[in-house]
Each structure stands twice: as structure tokens, then as C-alpha cells.
Design a protein around this motif. Structure first.
Motif, short mmCIF file in Angstrom:
data_model
loop_
_atom_site.label_atom_id
_atom_site.label_comp_id
_atom_site.label_asym_id
_atom_site.label_seq_id
_atom_site.Cartn_x
_atom_site.Cartn_y
_atom_site.Cartn_z
N ILE A 180 0.79 -1.27 0.08
CA ILE A 180 -0.08 0.11 0.09
C ILE A 180 0.94 1.14 0.14
O ILE A 180 1.66 1.16 0.93
CB ILE A 180 -0.93 0.11 1.18
N LEU A 181 0.64 2.10 -0.97
CA LEU A 181 1.51 3.42 -1.07
C LEU A 181 0.78 4.43 -0.75
O LEU A 181 -0.04 4.78 -1.80
CB LEU A 181 2.39 3.39 -2.50
N ASP A 182 1.04 5.40 -0.16
CA ASP A 182 0.57 6.88 0.15
C ASP A 182 1.45 7.49 -0.87
O ASP A 182 2.57 7.94 -0.50
CB ASP A 182 0.67 7.34 1.64
N ALA A 183 0.90 7.89 -2.03
CA ALA A 183 1.55 8.74 -3.17
C ALA A 183 0.82 10.11 -3.24
O ALA A 183 0.52 10.48 -4.17
CB ALA A 183 1.50 8.00 -4.42
N MET A 184 0.35 10.48 -1.92
CA MET A 184 -0.16 11.78 -1.75
C MET A 184 0.49 13.11 -2.64
O MET A 184 -0.39 13.76 -3.26
CB MET A 184 -0.41 12.14 -0.40
N SER A 185 1.56 13.12 -2.33
CA SER A 185 2.39 14.14 -2.75
C SER A 185 3.32 13.83 -4.11
O SER A 185 3.86 14.84 -4.48
CB SER A 185 3.20 14.93 -1.72
N SER A 186 3.07 12.71 -4.41
CA SER A 186 4.10 12.36 -5.82
C SER A 186 3.17 11.84 -7.04
O SER A 186 3.73 12.50 -8.07
CB SER A 186 4.88 11.13 -5.19
N PHE A 187 1.97 11.44 -6.81
CA PHE A 187 1.14 11.01 -8.13
C PHE A 187 0.87 12.39 -8.66
O PHE A 187 0.13 13.01 -8.43
CB PHE A 187 -0.06 10.26 -7.77
N GLY A 188 1.43 12.19 -9.98
CA GLY A 188 1.05 13.28 -11.10
C GLY A 188 2.27 14.26 -11.09
O GLY A 188 2.31 15.03 -12.09
N GLY A 189 3.13 14.23 -10.29
CA GLY A 189 4.42 14.92 -10.31
C GLY A 189 5.70 14.24 -10.31
O GLY A 189 6.77 14.78 -10.81
N ILE A 190 5.55 12.87 -10.36
CA ILE A 190 6.72 11.97 -10.44
C ILE A 190 6.02 10.83 -11.41
O ILE A 190 5.12 10.45 -11.37
CB ILE A 190 7.39 11.36 -9.20
N GLU A 191 7.01 10.54 -12.49
CA GLU A 191 6.52 9.40 -13.52
C GLU A 191 6.77 8.09 -12.53
O GLU A 191 8.01 7.73 -12.08
CB GLU A 191 7.26 9.33 -14.76
N PHE A 192 5.76 7.16 -12.83
CA PHE A 192 5.99 5.89 -12.49
C PHE A 192 4.83 5.04 -12.67
O PHE A 192 3.71 5.56 -12.99
CB PHE A 192 6.21 5.70 -11.06
N ASP A 193 4.84 3.72 -12.96
CA ASP A 193 3.88 2.73 -13.13
C ASP A 193 3.82 1.93 -12.21
O ASP A 193 4.67 1.24 -11.54
CB ASP A 193 4.25 1.98 -14.45
N LEU A 194 2.51 1.93 -11.51
CA LEU A 194 2.04 0.99 -10.29
C LEU A 194 2.68 -0.35 -10.45
O LEU A 194 2.92 -0.99 -9.36
CB LEU A 194 0.77 1.20 -10.00
N ALA A 195 2.24 -1.07 -11.57
CA ALA A 195 2.50 -2.42 -11.74
C ALA A 195 4.09 -2.69 -11.84
O ALA A 195 4.43 -3.64 -11.16
CB ALA A 195 1.71 -2.83 -12.82
N VAL A 201 3.13 -1.99 -6.72
CA VAL A 201 2.15 -1.27 -6.00
C VAL A 201 0.86 -1.98 -6.07
O VAL A 201 0.38 -1.96 -6.96
CB VAL A 201 2.21 0.08 -6.00
N ASP A 202 0.24 -2.43 -4.92
CA ASP A 202 -1.15 -3.12 -5.13
C ASP A 202 -2.27 -2.12 -4.96
O ASP A 202 -3.24 -2.05 -5.39
CB ASP A 202 -1.12 -4.27 -4.02
N VAL A 203 -1.97 -1.04 -4.01
CA VAL A 203 -2.82 -0.02 -3.57
C VAL A 203 -2.11 1.18 -3.46
O VAL A 203 -0.89 1.24 -2.97
CB VAL A 203 -3.52 -0.40 -2.09
N MET A 204 -2.58 2.33 -4.17
CA MET A 204 -2.26 3.72 -4.23
C MET A 204 -3.17 4.82 -3.97
O MET A 204 -4.25 4.48 -4.48
CB MET A 204 -1.48 3.92 -5.53
N ILE A 205 -2.88 5.65 -3.38
CA ILE A 205 -3.87 6.49 -2.37
C ILE A 205 -3.23 7.94 -2.81
O ILE A 205 -1.78 8.50 -2.44
CB ILE A 205 -4.07 6.56 -1.06
N SER A 206 -4.12 8.87 -3.32
CA SER A 206 -3.43 10.50 -3.47
C SER A 206 -4.70 11.12 -3.52
O SER A 206 -5.82 10.63 -2.97
CB SER A 206 -2.96 10.49 -4.90
N SER A 207 -4.78 12.36 -3.78
CA SER A 207 -5.76 13.43 -3.46
C SER A 207 -5.96 14.29 -4.59
O SER A 207 -4.98 14.52 -5.36
CB SER A 207 -5.32 14.08 -2.27
N SER A 208 -6.92 15.08 -4.67
CA SER A 208 -7.45 15.99 -5.72
C SER A 208 -6.39 17.40 -5.77
O SER A 208 -6.33 18.00 -6.61
CB SER A 208 -8.80 16.57 -5.60
N ASN A 209 -5.81 17.68 -4.60
CA ASN A 209 -5.39 18.97 -4.37
C ASN A 209 -3.76 18.97 -4.32
O ASN A 209 -2.98 19.60 -3.67
CB ASN A 209 -5.73 19.76 -3.16
N LYS A 210 -3.20 18.04 -5.01
CA LYS A 210 -1.74 17.90 -4.98
C LYS A 210 -1.12 18.08 -6.48
O LYS A 210 -1.42 18.88 -6.86
CB LYS A 210 -1.10 16.44 -4.60
#
Length: 365
Positions: free
Chosen positions: A164-179, A183-192
Motif C-alpha cells: 500500500i503506497l501513500d502517493a499523496m504528494s507524488s502522483f502526477g508530479g513524478i513518473e511511475f507505473d504502479l505495476a 504497488v497493489d494499492v495507491m492513494i492520492s488526492s485532488s489537491n496535489k
């Protein structure tokens, strides 16, 4: 419009067009909202997160922490055990969530300025076969540290655990592929890094995991399985009141991410912002909390000046009057402050900030 720029880890400065997208009201029963907006968001987030078709996406009302709580409380069952890798305030917050929800867990704790040690994680997984899930924060905005997600993901996969990865502040700003990161579970937010506004988070996870999670949730409103089922079967409908204006703004933000050139282009802008910031701050006499190799492109911590006349609040308000908002420190062992460079922020803004800081160093005068 604001008379200052937000240089924080979120909420952050958004474009005028993202703001203007919130000026229309939406009916949550209509296809032009559920199908054309919500379902479009879910599909776009999946395409940004991975090329693997085994994943699904569910949106959840509330702050980013609400989505972390939803994921942990809905995917870690009573007979499971969670290993939390904790080297900052948001790893610590996961332990607080686990305490509140009575989740069985073990916390592997590090100082905020240190990365997790792979051998120690491996030893715990070797010695405690009851552990079923491992959770970690990708970018710890406590310090700005980027944790070694690739190495930890491979280790967790080798032990056949759920990552389980808390990618709150990284998703959308750093390139990666979950598979690729396992990473089985990734969590992020609308305001990052997607550059929307606060109001909902999202969980992207293996479809098989969430499909098996019926009845696990410890909360009615944060039942991730029930929310996913509703969206899957009713074409994007939310179980309870949807944050319509925020959702519409996020849809616009996704369009603008694509217009910018996708995550690769945004990551380049953020990285250039951060490098320009660090170079300029060092020239002004400030010292970074972390060594360069540990920095993320998201936010940077700086030691507070040792001068007896320095006060963060006075410095903060002086900068705000110049049009820039920074963030206090959150490190237990160091007096520091933080400057973020995500959001609708460009090199000219960082240059303006550096000029303002030079003018606001009142303790040097």
C-alpha cells in the motif's frame, strides 16, 4: 483571485481555468456529470497510474487522509496484520489510523531524516509471517524526502504481501507505473500534483483486492468497497453527496495536465523549480535539511536561521505581504521551514520568491 502564491504541499496555487470550472452547479443524477466527468476522471487516473489492466479506481469524499483511512480500514481485514514503514508525520498518521480502527499492525520507525533500511524490512517480514500488508509513504512532505518505492516494492512482492503506497504528494508530479513498482494499492488526492482543489481523494488498486473486500470496512461513509461498487454499477455515481464543484475542477486540471505534456513534462517543471529554489536559497545563506540525493521535486525543508532575532511567524508574514506563502517545519529534531514548488508555479515565480526572501531577511539588517 489570490494576492499571494501558495508554496506549500497542498492546498496549492491553481490556474484561473481550474478555479473557473467551479462556477457551474451540477446535478449528481445526470449523465453529463456521472458519465462524462466522474467516469472520465476514473479512466484518466488509471491511464496515468499504470498500463496494467488489473487495476481499478475509486474516488472518495474528504481529505487525502480520509482516503488513506478508507483504504486501510476497508482493505486490511481483522485477521490481517499491517507493517507500517514510518519515517515522517504521514507514516505516523497511518499508525494513528490503525490505532483508531483497531487494525493489527507493527510500526517500523525511523527518524524523519532517514530512509527506510531494506534489510530491516526484510528481517521483519522473514520473522513475522502474520504480516499480510505493508504500507509506506512515497514522498514524505514532513521533510521532502522521496522514499525508495522501487526497492521496497520488490521486497514486498518477494514476500507475497500487499503493498500500500501513500502517493499523496507524488502522483502526477513524478513518473511511475504502479505495476512496475509492485504497488497493489495507491492513494492520492485532488489537491496535489494534478493541481485541483481539496475535497476528495482516490484509491487506485488491484481490482481483485477491492472485489474481495466486501464487509471489511470499519466505517459506513469510508467503505471503499461499497463506494467502488456504486461507481462500477451506476456509471460513476457516488454513494453519498458528491463534491461536484471540486470534481469538475479536477476534470479541468486533468485536461491541463495533458495540455502541459503529461506527467513527464510536469515532473520536469517541478524538478527545475526545486533545483532553482535550492540554488537560490543556498546563495542567500540557507541550508537544506536533507542531502540532495534524498530530495523530492515536491517540497524542500530548510534549517531556520540561527540568529536570535529570527522568528518564523515574522518571516512568514513578511513574505506573505510580498505575495508568497511558505510552510512551517514539521521535523521533531530540527528547527526548519518548508517551501513547496508544486501547483501552478513556474520558474519566474521561484525567482520572485527568492527576491522576496532576500528582502525579508530582517535579522540580517
Amino acid at each position: 483571485m489570490n494576492d499571494y502564491l501558495l508554496l506549500t504541499p497542498g492546498p496549492l496555487t491553481t490556474s484561473a481555468t481550474v478555479k473557473s470550472a467551479m462556477l457551474k452547479d451540477w446535478c449528481t443524477w445526470d449523465d453529463d456529470y456521472n458519465r462524462d466527468i466522474v467516469e472520465s476522471i476514473r479512466k484518466q487516473l488509471l491511464s496515468l497510474a499504470t498500463k496494467n489492466d488489473q487495476y481499478t479506481c475509486v474516488l472518495m469524499q474528504g481529505s487525502g487522509t480520509a482516503s488513506v483511512e478508507s483504504a486501510l480500514g476497508s482493505l486490511v481485514a481483522n485477521n490481517d496484520k499491517l507493517l507500517i514503514i514510518n519515517n515522517g508525520a504521514y507514516g505516523q498518521r497511518m499508525t494513528e489510523i490503525a490505532d483508531y480502527l483497531n487494525i493489527n499492525y507493527h510500526s517500523l520507525n525511523y527518524p524523519e531524516t532517514e530512509q527506510p533500511v531494506l534489510q530491516q524490512i526484510n528481517d521483519i517480514l522473514d520473522n513475522d509471517p502474520s504480516i499480510t500488508h505493508v504500507a509506506m509513504v512515497h514522498c514524505e512532505t514532513t521533510t521532502g524526502m522521496l522514499n525508495p518505492v522501487q526497492d521496497v516494492g520488490e521486497l514486498v512482492k518477494n514476500h507475497n504481501k500487499v503493498f500500500i503506497l501513500d502517493a499523496m504528494s507524488s502522483f502526477g508530479g513524478i513518473e511511475f507505473d504502479l505495476a512496475q513498482l509492485h504497488v497493489d494499492v495507491m492513494i492520492s488526492s485532488s489537491n496535489k500534483c494534478i493541481q485541483g482543489v481539496p475535497g476528495f481523494g482516490f484509491v487506485i488498486c488491484k481490482q481483485a483486492l477491492i472485489a474481495a473486500a466486501k464487509g471489511v470496512a470499519r466505517s459506513l461513509s469510508l467503505d471503499l468497497y461499497a463506494q467502488w461498487q456504486c461507481m462500477q454499477t451506476q456509471g460513476g455515481k457516488w454513494r453519498f453527496t458528491s463534491p461536484t464543484h471540486v470534481v469538475r475542477a479536477f476534470h479541468q486540471a486533468l485536461f491541463e495536465l495533458n495540455e502541459e505534456g503529461g506527467i513527464a513534462a510536469r515532473a520536469t517543471r517541478y524538478q527545475e523549480n526545486q533545483q532553482l529554489l535550492v540554488k537560490g536559497m543556498r546563495e542567500l545563506g540557507f541550508t537544506t535539511l536533507l542531502d540532495d540525493e534524498l530530495h523530492s521535486p515536491i517540497i524542500t525543508s530548510f534549517y531556520s536561521p540561527a540568529h536570535p532575532d529570527y522568528q518564523f511567524k515574522k518571516f512568514y508574514h513578511a513574505l506573505k505581504q510580498q505575495g508568497f506563502v511558505i510552510y512551517p517545519g514539521k521535523v521533531s529534531e530540527a528547527d526548519c521551514f518548508r517551501i513547496g514548488n508544486i501547483g501552478h508555479v513556474f520558474a519566474k515565480d521561484i525567482e520572485g520568491l527568492l527576491s522576496a526572501i532576500a528582502a525579508c531577511c530582517y535579522w540580517q539588517k
